[in-house]
Design a protein around this motif. Structure first.
Motif, PDB file in Angstrom:
ATOM      1  N   ILE A  96       0.848  -1.195   0.000  1.00 34.36           N
ATOM      2  CA  ILE A  96       0.000   0.000   0.000  1.00 34.36           C
ATOM      3  C   ILE A  96       0.885   1.246   0.000  1.00 34.36           C
ATOM      4  O   ILE A  96       1.837   1.344   0.760  1.00 34.36           O
ATOM      5  N   MET A 116      -3.321   7.907   5.843  1.00 33.23           N
ATOM      6  CA  MET A 116      -2.763   6.930   6.774  1.00 33.23           C
ATOM      7  C   MET A 116      -3.633   6.787   8.021  1.00 33.23           C
ATOM      8  O   MET A 116      -4.188   7.769   8.500  1.00 33.23           O
ATOM      9  N   PRO A 117      -3.709   5.580   8.544  1.00 29.90           N
ATOM     10  CA  PRO A 117      -4.386   5.410   9.838  1.00 29.90           C
ATOM     11  C   PRO A 117      -3.512   5.992  10.958  1.00 29.90           C
ATOM     12  O   PRO A 117      -2.338   6.275  10.742  1.00 29.90           O
ATOM     13  N   ALA A 130      -0.143   1.894  13.165  1.00 33.10           N
ATOM     14  CA  ALA A 130       0.303   0.959  12.148  1.00 33.10           C
ATOM     15  C   ALA A 130      -0.630  -0.242  12.197  1.00 33.10           C
ATOM     16  O   ALA A 130      -0.543  -1.071  13.099  1.00 33.10           O
ATOM     17  N   VAL A 131      -1.564  -0.294  11.284  1.00 37.58           N
ATOM     18  CA  VAL A 131      -2.549  -1.373  11.283  1.00 37.58           C
ATOM     19  C   VAL A 131      -2.781  -1.815   9.848  1.00 37.58           C
ATOM     20  O   VAL A 131      -2.729  -1.007   8.923  1.00 37.58           O
ATOM     21  N   SER A 132      -2.994  -3.101   9.682  1.00 38.58           N
ATOM     22  CA  SER A 132      -3.251  -3.581   8.325  1.00 38.58           C
ATOM     23  C   SER A 132      -4.583  -3.024   7.847  1.00 38.58           C
ATOM     24  O   SER A 132      -5.513  -2.865   8.612  1.00 38.58           O
ATOM     25  N   LYS A 133      -4.657  -2.728   6.573  1.00 40.90           N
ATOM     26  CA  LYS A 133      -5.882  -2.129   6.039  1.00 40.90           C
ATOM     27  C   LYS A 133      -6.989  -3.167   5.886  1.00 40.90           C
ATOM     28  O   LYS A 133      -8.144  -2.829   5.720  1.00 40.90           O
ATOM     29  N   ALA A 134      -6.601  -4.428   5.861  1.00 43.15           N
ATOM     30  CA  ALA A 134      -7.608  -5.458   5.637  1.00 43.15           C
ATOM     31  C   ALA A 134      -7.262  -6.669   6.482  1.00 43.15           C
ATOM     32  O   ALA A 134      -6.289  -6.679   7.232  1.00 43.15           O
ATOM     33  N   ARG A 135      -8.087  -7.679   6.341  1.00 39.86           N
ATOM     34  CA  ARG A 135      -7.826  -8.927   7.065  1.00 39.86           C
ATOM     35  C   ARG A 135      -6.447  -9.438   6.712  1.00 39.86           C
ATOM     36  O   ARG A 135      -5.962  -9.243   5.606  1.00 39.86           O
ATOM     37  N   MET A 136      -5.853 -10.121   7.664  1.00 41.78           N
ATOM     38  CA  MET A 136      -4.492 -10.606   7.444  1.00 41.78           C
ATOM     39  C   MET A 136      -4.432 -12.113   7.239  1.00 41.78           C
ATOM     40  O   MET A 136      -3.367 -12.702   7.238  1.00 41.78           O
TER      41      MET A 136
END
Lengths: 546, 188, 382
Positions: free
Chosen positions: A5, A13-14, A17-23
């Protein structure tokens, strides 16, 4: 799938630090170079139980308060926990991995508790109606009872024959009542014999023969070993020289035997010899026991020897009878020779060797011999061998193909649990035989869990004084709470007991709980090994291959 | 934003660990609170041990109390354990003409300069079975005597605070308050 | 409802009213009575929360980081070495933007061994990305704890409420306690934007390359810049509910003052009392009470600092070799904004030393009589 991304601005940006979607696309299992595998090992108690009890299993149920389930688990392999709680020598307990940690689980006491619970609180489920298959069981001792019980549970029509009036064989007639009172034995036998036709005073070869066995689809032979071995010395057939086993049988049958003030000699060092000596002492005799080796070689169970030593019975070791003579006043003059230990014999024990010129003389009123017993297979024309494997080839062919044997006829150690185990195994073979199958004796491939398999950090040492008081403070009778507390000490060696450690500690949540225990989700398991490392009982291992 | 510095009353409770010294100050704070005052109570900060001298403090004012330093010169002293009057730190911790309520059946000659009121709180506690013989709980009796002496606190509000704050033997403690209220005496 | 309670009881009451869901704490004087009370009410079911027993303050904070990551409301309390032991995790809590609320009952840092009060423990954590509020009364403790849950959750910044050990924690005074249903309305259950959810697995605060780390840090800094607005809004709402509110800097008698002392914590309360006393004798003294160290109320301070008034700053804490931390903050604000005022700096009350009316009167005298001359130690043995 993973995507790199690119943020074009701060606002994109959020805040963290977090994934934008399921991991879950990130299958971390692909990193794995070793894989956890559930591999239950055999706990040493189970491994060493001649009756094949799942001891760890019933302790696990017991610790969760599931007493009925625990009792029924015992019944799956041993129909007589009350008897075994009293007379078994408990090799399970002597091999318990907890012994060197603080103290072995008192499995004997647990089994005794379970047996007593079963008498008072257990109602057996209804039996299946007998089907078309018929089995004859000859001999109502431990092996015959066991075989009959497991056949009847599976709907076989069972007839149980015994030469004596009461069922139980050695349990009733051989084991002295101070070790196994008949009033406790009887209700357990009643439970075992439910739905089984018992024919008393029917001795095979005397009261019925092979012809009468034709109507049965299978025959189990469990007539035990009752023929006392002979000493091969002069005077052993004198009237005052008797079989120790016959003496026990008389006493247990309720016959009055008086030995008040009589000098009694017991020859032998096995369990029968101990029972004879202790019974004779209880009947008023001045008892001496003569054994040709030392206490270390005595074949009797250790605890019987301990109890023997605590009684005023004179023990003479390294002596062997050489001759018995009758004297004028009706006494028996016994001549003995001293022995010394020589090279080991085929049993691994040191062979006793006579010391020349060491003969000496002892006077007695009665001499009981208890140097061992052999199976009495005289009902077969060409008798099966008295030692070694049972010789099926020698049996009449009308019987041969449907004949199964167990108990002391087999070359097993002569113990109640061995007899119980062989009886159950024979029942399984008979059931398979009815289905047209054959069970081969399974080769032992058990991996036994040793002390190194246990993660001791997860266990707490008990206060031994407190435990002693708790377990043995009340005449050896314990209640449910004490039994559960003791069962809770079980390490569950090598067998998963659903402690949740693997589930809780897995950093990838790759351990999944299911109805069959824990499963490893290999999509995410990185092979870190924490689960196996933190398994308290050694039921998980890491395989090198991914 | 009025200030009433001079109207503020500072009270020190002198006792020994285990007598209920800190609780006495807390109950008194609540009693004054019911009376409509602002209060601030606190123990002598630090480690408390059974038997060791303990002091607890109380400030009372018509307005919220901002002063948060310790009390150095109390106007009133409650003396749960009469032997503390011999301590070198005792007299310096009081104003010159302080009012004292003392747990003692007899006059103490060492402290003629103060307005002394005596009550046999130990006797009352023993009679009512408060605490043990070796360690009678005298704090509630002392509060009853204090209610009679102080002049700005009603017996009812002391009783209400005792009922709220005392965890055990409420009735006996109430009796102790009442009995001490009746028997406390001014002795010159 | 009005009730006489200690400072630590006020904290417990506030945590209960705020319906914290996970609490983890390790006992340390003078905080202990908070964790005792909270474990008691969690055990009795009076508060429907999980109290997690731990073997250290480090673990307490780690527990809350885990719990807060799942979206629940969390609380802990500590003092002195306990807070220091949490240090590295305090950064994690703020970096992960977890709205944990903590009470630090101020206690001096050992060695030498001490259980008594000063603020050195909490001021030493000022760079960890936590908001810090300093209270001067039991009422303010109760109100601040409740409001901090809301402030923390709205700004996604953890909050630390600090108050002086013993001088406040163990002092009983009447406070007004709001009704549970008032607080339920004011402080609804937490709604986390991001939270751990096994049915929707995401990564949080994982390895971040140099190309974005700075941006994440900037956002935390930016949140601090905006936090004062959040704080003010929350107190406005609380004011409507209870009639009580607090300002980041609270002035007292400054309009006509020639000397003003800036301070915080329980010292401010005694300064307040002393100002009243000195005003009676006609002395034109005033006070600024700072109740936030982070975010530091820069604009508010500048608003109150006027030419022709002499200022002193009283710190009950010490950064050895540099001085009091509030003094440094004030100096830095004045300098950054080209304000020519110089302030007198005072260190007092370390390790539980009492700060008395006399001390404060002397401080005011010094502010009036001499030029600022470095750090003055109040009441130090000569």
């Amino acid at each position: 799938m993973s995507k790199f991304i690119v943020f074009k601005s701060l606002d994109d940006m959020p805040d963290i630090a977090v994934s934008k979607a399921r991991m879950d696309w990130n299958k971390t299992g692909s990193w794995r170079s070793s894989t956890p595998r559930r591999e239950d090992k055999t706990p040493p108690c189970n491994f060493n139980c001649p009756a094949g009890e799942d001891i760890r299993g019933y302790l696990d149920l017991l610790k969760h308060g599931k007493i009925k389930e625990a009792f029924e688990l015992i019944l799956q392999t041993n129909p007589m926990p009350l008897v075994c709680g009293r007379v078994c020598y408990h090799p399970c307990q002597s091999q318990c991995n907890r012994e060197n940690f603080d103290a072995a689980i008192d499995i004997r006491l647990m089994e005794k508790f379970m047996g007593e619970w079963g008498l008072e609180d257990y109602t057996p489920p209804g039996l299946p109606s007998p089907g078309s298959k018929k089995a004859a069981v000859i001999g109502a001792g431990p092996s015959g009872l066991s075989a009959a019980y497991y056949l009847r549970r599976e709907g076989v029509n069972v007839t149980l024959f015994d030469e004596n009036e009461h069922p139980g064989g050695i349990l009733y007639y051989g084991i002295p009542s101070y070790r196994l009172p008949n009033d406790l034995l009887k209700p357990e036998l009643d439970r075992i014999l439910q739905g089984i036709a018992f024919r008393s005073r029917k001795r095979f070869g005397r009261d019925f023969g092979i012809g009468e066995l034709e109507k049965y689809d299978a025959v189990f032979l469990g007539t035990g070993a009752h023929k006392s071995k002979v000493m091969r010395i002069n005077g052993e057939d004198l009237p005052g020289v008797k079989s120790g086993l016959d003496f026990l049988k008389k006493v247990n049958s309720g016959e009055k035997v008086f030995l008040d003030g009589k000098d009694v000699i017991v020859i032998g060092g096995g369990n029968t010899a101990c029972d004879v000596a202790r019974t004779a002492y209880r009947l008023g005799g001045n008892v001496s026991m003569m054994y040709r080796r030392t206490v270390a070689e005595m074949p009797a169970f250790a605890e019987e020897i301990e109890q023997l030593k605590s009684e005023p019975i004179k023990l003479e070791f390294l002596v062997a009878p050489s001759r018995i003579e009758k004297t004028g006043d009706g006494k028996l003059k016994n001549l003995y020779i001293r022995m010394k230990l020589g090279e080991p014999d085929e049993s691994g024990r040191s062979r006793p060797v006579p010391v020349p010129g060491s003969e000496f003389e002892v006077m007695a009123d009665i001499v009981f011999t208890a140097i061992g017993e052999d199976p009495d297979l005289s009902f077969f024309d060409s008798a099966g061998k008295s030692s070694g494997d049972f010789d099926f080839a020698s049996v009449d062919k009308r019987l041969r193909d449907k004949l199964f044997v167990g108990g002391d006829i087999l070359p097993n150690p002569r113990t109640v649990p061995h007899a119980v185990g062989s009886g159950r195994l024979a029942a399984e073979k008979i059931l398979a035989f009815f289905d047209g199958e054959k069970i081969e004796q399974p080769k032992s491939i058990a991996v036994v869990a040793g002390p190194d398999d246990i993660n001791l950090r997860y266990f707490v040492k008990v206060n031994l004084d407190k435990r002693r008081k708790n377990l043995y403070g009340g005449d050896g009778v314990i209640g449910e709470a004490q039994a559960i507390e003791e069962a809770n000490r079980c390490f569950s060696c090598g067998v998963c007991y659903s402690c949740n450690n693997c589930y809780n500690f897995c950093p990838d949540m790759a351990v999944i709980k299911s109805s069959n225990g824990y499963q490893i989700n290999l999509d995410y398991c990185k092979g870190c090994g924490i689960c196996a490392n933190e398994c308290p009982c050694g039921s998980l291992r890491m395989d090198e291959a991914g | 934003m009025g200030t009433t510095v001079s109207a503020m009353k500072e009270i020190t409770v002198f006792g020994r660990g285990g007598q209920g010294t800190v609780v006495a100050a807390e109950i008194l704070a609540e009693a004054y609170f019911h009376e409509g005052f602002y209060t601030q109570s606190f123990p002598s900060f630090g480690v408390e041990r059974r038997g060791a001298p303990v002091t607890a403090f109380l400030r009372v004012d018509k307005e919220f109390i901002y002063l948060r330093s310790m009390i150095y010169k109390a106007h009133t002293g409650l003396i749960l354990s009469p032997d503390v009057v011999n301590s070198p730190t005792f007299k310096p911790s009081l104003v010159g003409n302080a009012t004292l309520v003392i747990n003692s059946g007899r006059r103490l000659p060492e402290i003629p300069e103060y307005k002394c009121h005596y009550v046999d709180a130990t006797g009352i506690a023993l009679e009512l079975g408060l605490g043990s013989k070796a360690q009678p709980l005298v704090n509630t009796a002392m509060l009853g005597a204090f209610a009679r002496v102080c002049g700005d606190l009603s017996l009812e509000n002391v009783l209400k605070a005792v009922e709220n704050k005392v965890p055990l033997n409420v009735e006996k403690n109430v009796s102790a308050v009442k009995k001490a209220y009746k028997t406390v005496a001014r002795i010159e | 409802m009005k009730k006489v309670v200690s400072g630590n009881e006020a904290t417990s009451l506030a945590v209960k009213l705020s319906r914290a869901q996970v609490i983890s704490a390790y006992p340390i004087t003078p905080q202990t009575t908070i964790s005792e009370k909270l474990s008691e009410i969690c055990g009795s079911g009076e508060l429907d929360a999980r109290f997690v027993k731990v073997e250290s303050e480090h673990s307490a904070m780690a527990t809350l980081i885990g719990a807060s990551s799942t979206g629940v409301r969390t609380f802990t309390a500590t003092s002195a070495q306990g807070l220091a032991l949490m240090h590295e995790l305090l950064f994690w809590a703020s970096g992960a933007r977890l709205p944990i609320v903590m009470v630090d009952v101020n206690r001096a840092m050992a060695a030498p061994w001490t259980i008594w009060c000063d603020q050195t423990d909490s001021v030493a954590q000022r760079d960890t990305g936590w908001m810090q509020f300093y209270c001067w009364s039991n009422q303010e403790i109760l109100d601040s704890v409740i409001c901090s849950f809301k402030i923390a959750e709205k700004s996604s910044i953890p909050c630390m409420i600090c108050y002086d050990g013993f001088f406040i924690s163990h002092t009983n005074e009447p406070i007004d306690i709001p009704e549970q249903k008032q607080i339920d309305k004011f402080l609804p259950p937490r709604k986390a934007e991001y939270f751990l959810d096994i049915d929707n697995p995401q990564t949080f605060s994982g390895g971040t390359l140099p190309n974005y780390f700075m941006e994440i840090r900037y956002k935390l800094h930016d949140a601090f810049e905006k936090a004062q607005g959040v704080i003010n809004d929350v107190y406005d709402g609380y004011n409507k509910l209870t009639g009580r509110s607090y300002e980041p800097i609270e002035p007292y008698y400054i309009d006509d003052a020639d000397r003003v002392l800036i301070t915080s914590g329980s010292a401010a309360s005694t300064v307040f009392h002393t100002v009243n006393k000195m005003r009676k004798s006609g002395e034109k003294v005033g006070m600024l009470r700072i109740r936030q160290l982070r975010p530091f109320p820069e604009k508010e301070l500048l608003y109150y600092i006027k030419p022709n008034i002499k200022y002193g700053a009283l710190d009950r804490n010490l950064s050895p070799g540099t001085g009091g931390v509030f003094s440094q903050e004030i100096r830095s604000v004045l300098n950054r904004n080209g304000n020519g005022n110089r302030i007198h700096e005072f260190i007092a009350g370390l390790g539980g030393r009492d700060i008395t009316t006399n001390n404060i009167e002397e401080i005011f005298k010094r502010i009036g009589n001499v030029e600022p001359d470095g750090i003055n130690w109040v009441g130090l043995l000569k």
